[in-house]
Design a protein around this motif. Structure first.
Motif, short mmCIF file in Angstrom:
data_model
loop_
_atom_site.label_atom_id
_atom_site.label_comp_id
_atom_site.label_asym_id
_atom_site.label_seq_id
_atom_site.Cartn_x
_atom_site.Cartn_y
_atom_site.Cartn_z
N ILE A 80 0.85 -1.09 0.02
CA ILE A 80 -0.05 0.11 -0.13
C ILE A 80 0.98 1.13 0.03
O ILE A 80 1.72 1.39 1.03
CB ILE A 80 -0.83 0.01 1.28
CG1 ILE A 80 -2.01 -1.37 1.33
CG2 ILE A 80 -1.86 1.27 1.15
CD1 ILE A 80 -2.76 -1.53 0.05
N LEU A 81 0.74 2.21 -0.95
CA LEU A 81 1.51 3.28 -1.15
C LEU A 81 0.57 4.41 -0.99
O LEU A 81 -0.60 4.49 -1.75
CB LEU A 81 2.23 3.52 -2.49
CG LEU A 81 3.33 4.41 -2.72
CD1 LEU A 81 4.40 4.08 -3.64
CD2 LEU A 81 2.46 5.66 -2.88
N ARG A 82 0.63 5.16 0.23
CA ARG A 82 0.00 6.40 0.25
C ARG A 82 0.58 7.63 0.04
O ARG A 82 1.95 7.89 0.51
CB ARG A 82 -0.57 6.47 1.76
CG ARG A 82 -1.16 5.29 2.04
CD ARG A 82 -1.97 5.30 3.46
NE ARG A 82 -2.60 4.03 3.99
CZ ARG A 82 -3.81 3.69 3.65
NH1 ARG A 82 -4.49 4.67 3.12
NH2 ARG A 82 -4.47 2.70 3.97
N SER A 83 0.00 8.66 -0.80
CA SER A 83 0.67 9.86 -1.16
C SER A 83 -0.51 11.01 -1.17
O SER A 83 -1.76 10.56 -1.52
CB SER A 83 1.38 9.69 -2.47
OG SER A 83 1.79 11.05 -2.96
N GLU A 84 -0.19 12.19 -0.98
CA GLU A 84 -1.19 13.13 -1.35
C GLU A 84 -1.37 13.42 -2.73
O GLU A 84 -0.47 13.14 -3.50
CB GLU A 84 -0.48 14.63 -0.56
CG GLU A 84 -0.54 14.49 1.04
CD GLU A 84 -1.83 14.63 1.61
OE1 GLU A 84 -2.92 14.54 0.97
OE2 GLU A 84 -1.89 14.46 2.72
N LEU A 85 -2.23 14.14 -3.16
CA LEU A 85 -2.48 14.57 -4.79
C LEU A 85 -1.65 15.49 -5.00
O LEU A 85 -1.20 16.23 -4.29
CB LEU A 85 -4.16 14.96 -4.76
CG LEU A 85 -4.99 14.10 -4.56
CD1 LEU A 85 -6.50 14.77 -4.58
CD2 LEU A 85 -5.17 12.71 -5.39
N ASN A 86 -1.23 15.55 -6.39
CA ASN A 86 -0.31 16.40 -6.72
C ASN A 86 1.04 16.61 -6.45
O ASN A 86 2.00 17.08 -6.63
CB ASN A 86 -0.70 18.01 -6.47
CG ASN A 86 -2.24 18.31 -7.35
OD1 ASN A 86 -2.51 17.99 -8.24
ND2 ASN A 86 -2.85 18.94 -6.37
N TYR A 87 1.38 15.20 -5.91
CA TYR A 87 2.80 14.76 -5.77
C TYR A 87 3.08 13.80 -6.49
O TYR A 87 2.48 13.06 -7.15
CB TYR A 87 2.98 14.10 -4.05
CG TYR A 87 3.07 15.45 -2.94
CD1 TYR A 87 4.33 15.78 -2.51
CD2 TYR A 87 1.98 16.05 -2.86
CE1 TYR A 87 4.37 16.93 -1.62
CE2 TYR A 87 1.76 17.07 -1.61
CZ TYR A 87 3.33 17.43 -1.28
OH TYR A 87 3.19 18.51 -0.33
N SER A 88 4.53 13.60 -6.70
CA SER A 88 4.93 12.47 -7.67
C SER A 88 4.99 11.38 -6.87
O SER A 88 5.36 11.12 -5.73
CB SER A 88 6.58 12.89 -8.10
OG SER A 88 6.54 14.27 -8.98
N VAL A 89 4.96 10.28 -8.02
CA VAL A 89 5.00 8.78 -7.18
C VAL A 89 5.80 8.14 -8.24
O VAL A 89 5.64 8.16 -9.47
CB VAL A 89 3.77 8.05 -7.25
CG1 VAL A 89 3.76 6.58 -6.76
CG2 VAL A 89 3.10 8.76 -6.03
#
Length: 214
Positions: A80-89
């Protein structure tokens, strides 16, 4: 037969096979029983058919690269990878396989680029889902661990409600109590003064009775 001409699952369908939008056959969790030759059959409206060799899948005795872990940024926890919107993944295939394989990425079962890296520059709602990398060479097909992109969870600590008394007592202390007593005293004096003033006014207008002498 894995899929019928109408695109429906056939007798050979195990639940791990899917067809993408371009007609490619994707087999998840490749097993020894999947070894063999695959062929695509094209059927037109006139009933013509043409058989084309699709690929030869060989079972490898080595399981070193089965379910390969992907390197991700930000890091993932149990897939599970969690990230905020508009950030690079970034997701990267880090295993070394000989001969060098062709790497293909899928997103929710659909093609999503090639190469050792999958870069999402500005994460959006449409990018939330499961990514997978397939590595294919002359020895076989290798599958990565799936990574699911999700938004961060809100860290809210549960709070216990404060007990509510049915009839809370009214308590005053210090300056508040003194002010309340003074206000009550002044109000009492004003009330008594008004009563005396009214009584005196009534006495002034009473008729005077003089004694009568015969």
């Amino acid at each position: 037969v894995i899929f019928s001409p109408q695109g429906l699952p056939g007798p050979g369908h195990t639940g791990r096979e899917t067809l993408d939008a371009e007609g490619s056959l994707i087999i998840r969790n490749v097993m020894t029983l999947d070894a063999g030759s695959y062929m695509v059959v094209l059927e037109t409206s006139r009933g013509r058919r043409s058989a084309t060799p699709f690929c030869d899948l060989k079972a490898s005795s080595s399981t070193t690269y089965d379910r390969v872990q992907l390197v991700t940024f930000p890091g993932n926890r149990q897939g599970i990878l969690r990230s905020e919107l508009n950030y690079s993944v970034i997701l990267q295939w880090a295993a070394l396989i000989t001969p060098e394989p062709v790497l293909r990425w899928t997103f929710n079962g659909r093609p999503r680029g090639t190469g050792e890296r999958l870069i999402i520059h500005r994460l959006s709602m449409k990018d939330l889902g499961t990514c997978l990398c397939l590595a294919e060479n002359s020895e076989g097909v290798y599958l990565s661990q799936p990574v699911t992109l999700m938004l961060p969870q809100a860290d809210v600590e549960p709070t216990e409600p404060a007990p509510i008394s049915r009839n809370p007592p009214l308590s005053l202390s210090g300056g508040s109590a003194i002010a309340l007593i003074a206000a009550a005293s002044v109000a009492g004096l004003v009330l008594v003064g008004n009563m005396l003033f009214t009584f005196i006014q009534k006495l002034r207008y009473l008729p005077s009775f003089l004694p009568i002498h015969s």
